[in-house]
Scaffold this motif. Structure first.
Motif, PDB file in Angstrom:
ATOM      1  N   VAL A  97       0.819  -1.403  -0.127  1.00 32.82           N
ATOM      2  CA  VAL A  97       0.058   0.083   0.184  1.00 32.82           C
ATOM      3  C   VAL A  97       0.850   1.421  -0.108  1.00 32.82           C
ATOM      4  O   VAL A  97       0.286   2.486  -0.444  1.00 32.82           O
ATOM      5  CB  VAL A  97      -0.994   0.092   1.064  1.00 32.82           C
ATOM      6  N   ASN A  98       2.145   1.003   0.239  1.00 32.01           N
ATOM      7  CA  ASN A  98       3.000   2.231   0.411  1.00 32.01           C
ATOM      8  C   ASN A  98       3.864   2.319  -0.742  1.00 32.01           C
ATOM      9  O   ASN A  98       4.550   3.160  -0.720  1.00 32.01           O
ATOM     10  CB  ASN A  98       3.697   2.399   1.613  1.00 32.01           C
ATOM     11  N   HIS A  99       3.826   1.308  -1.766  1.00 30.76           N
ATOM     12  CA  HIS A  99       4.546   1.458  -3.114  1.00 30.76           C
ATOM     13  C   HIS A  99       3.837   1.833  -4.252  1.00 30.76           C
ATOM     14  O   HIS A  99       3.198   0.941  -4.790  1.00 30.76           O
ATOM     15  CB  HIS A  99       5.051   0.045  -3.160  1.00 30.76           C
ATOM     16  N   HIS A 100       3.425   3.195  -4.185  1.00 30.24           N
ATOM     17  CA  HIS A 100       2.606   3.477  -5.088  1.00 30.24           C
ATOM     18  C   HIS A 100       2.728   3.228  -6.623  1.00 30.24           C
ATOM     19  O   HIS A 100       1.784   3.268  -7.396  1.00 30.24           O
ATOM     20  CB  HIS A 100       2.314   4.945  -5.028  1.00 30.24           C
ATOM     21  N   ASN A 101       4.007   2.992  -7.031  1.00 30.68           N
ATOM     22  CA  ASN A 101       4.071   2.537  -8.511  1.00 30.68           C
ATOM     23  C   ASN A 101       3.708   1.416  -8.812  1.00 30.68           C
ATOM     24  O   ASN A 101       3.130   1.217 -10.174  1.00 30.68           O
ATOM     25  CB  ASN A 101       5.629   2.655  -8.647  1.00 30.68           C
ATOM     26  N   TYR A 103       0.570   0.528  -8.434  1.00 27.75           N
ATOM     27  CA  TYR A 103      -0.765   0.928  -8.846  1.00 27.75           C
ATOM     28  C   TYR A 103      -0.786   1.425 -10.347  1.00 27.75           C
ATOM     29  O   TYR A 103      -2.044   1.781 -10.693  1.00 27.75           O
ATOM     30  CB  TYR A 103      -1.500   1.912  -7.900  1.00 27.75           C
ATOM     31  N   ASN A 104       0.355   1.690 -10.943  1.00 22.31           N
ATOM     32  CA  ASN A 104       0.470   2.432 -12.001  1.00 22.31           C
ATOM     33  C   ASN A 104       0.291   1.409 -13.200  1.00 22.31           C
ATOM     34  O   ASN A 104       1.605   0.746 -13.327  1.00 22.31           O
ATOM     35  CB  ASN A 104       1.513   3.420 -12.376  1.00 22.31           C
ATOM     36  N   TYR A 108       4.240  -0.397 -13.646  1.00 25.40           N
ATOM     37  CA  TYR A 108       4.481  -1.396 -12.543  1.00 25.40           C
ATOM     38  C   TYR A 108       5.413  -2.540 -12.758  1.00 25.40           C
ATOM     39  O   TYR A 108       5.986  -3.158 -11.867  1.00 25.40           O
ATOM     40  CB  TYR A 108       3.075  -1.597 -11.973  1.00 25.40           C
ATOM     41  N   ASP A 111       9.057  -2.228 -12.146  1.00 25.41           N
ATOM     42  CA  ASP A 111       9.372  -1.744 -10.892  1.00 25.41           C
ATOM     43  C   ASP A 111      10.585  -2.501 -10.332  1.00 25.41           C
ATOM     44  O   ASP A 111      10.809  -3.638 -10.829  1.00 25.41           O
ATOM     45  CB  ASP A 111       8.280  -1.967  -9.931  1.00 25.41           C
TER      46      ASP A 111
END
Length: 241
Positions: A97-101, A103-104, A108, A111
């Protein structure tokens, strides 16, 4: 339509006793469903699950094609918290949830968590396999993620596969990261997911989920969903963390 295999016995490459009951309930429920084509993973747990549908309606046997890319999506990465090898879709919530990339959808798969793995290669292998089947049925994927309609169709195509790879298929059709689906959706064994094409603009089709992970066929038999693929409900529960 995408169906996850029945409750698995991974160690023996088959189904559990409950799994065989699930697959029989599935077959009975869908025995009169009209499938144009059926595609299945080469792994036994998927093949045995599909056999329930064939046993209930022998006409389906001639419609089956095995696709290797429907194999479970088990391509390991180094899990970024404890630095151990894990399936690419098994991330701890505090990291995800803290690794916003992640969600792209455009970036992603590039990554850093996928460095040194073949996740991206295998994702596109499955995606292109799916696109080829859709093309054969008159729907050609475009760069924007929609599908150009060459020939209208109301036929139903069935895929029988696994939890990880079904999320890859959904991600391709819905244009969202597969890792988001893996982290936030659970489909129980023999769960049935149905997507429809929507051609709101002539010649342009998009996909929309009507049903996700339906297990009505189990409920009418008085059966509970199997746990396989889930994690513990509360931390004090020793079941799979």
């Amino acid at each position: 339509m995408i169906i996850r295999h029945a409750d698995p016995d991974y160690e023996n490459h088959t189904l559990t006793k409950v799994g065989f009951k699930e697959r029989d309930a599935l077959g009975e429920y869908y025995k009169n469903y009209n499938f144009k084509k059926i595609y299945v993973s080469p792994l036994n747990r998927a093949l045995f699950t599909l056999q329930g549908i064939i046993n209930a309606n022998k006409e389906n046997e001639s419609k089956v094609t095995i696709k290797h890319w429907l194999h479970e999506f088990i391509y390991p990465i180094e899990e970024p918290v404890f630095h151990v090898k894990k399936n690419s879709w098994d991330l701890l919530p505090s990291y995800f949830v803290n690794h916003h990339n992640l969600y792209n959808n455009d970036t992603y798969l590039d990554d850093e968590i996928y460095d040194g793995s073949n996740v991206k290669e295998k994702y596109f292998e499955a995606s292109l396999g799916l696109d080829e089947i859709l093309k054969e049925n008159g729907y050609i994927r475009q760069e924007d993620g929609n599908y150009k309609v060459i020939k209208e169709s109301k036929d139903t195509i069935l895929f029988v596969c696994h939890l990880g790879i079904m999320n890859v298929l959904l991600a391709r059709l819905l244009n969202i990261p597969y890792i988001v689906l893996c982290q936030t959706f659970f489909c129980a064994p023999t769960g049935v997911t149905i997507l429809n094409t929507e051609e709101r603009e002539q010649g342009i089709a998009s996909f929309r989920v009507e049903v996700y992970g339906d297990t009505t066929h189990l409920k009418i038999k008085g059966m509970e969903n199997s746990f396989s693929g889930r994690f513990c409900e509360v931390y004090s529960d020793p079941t799979r963390h």
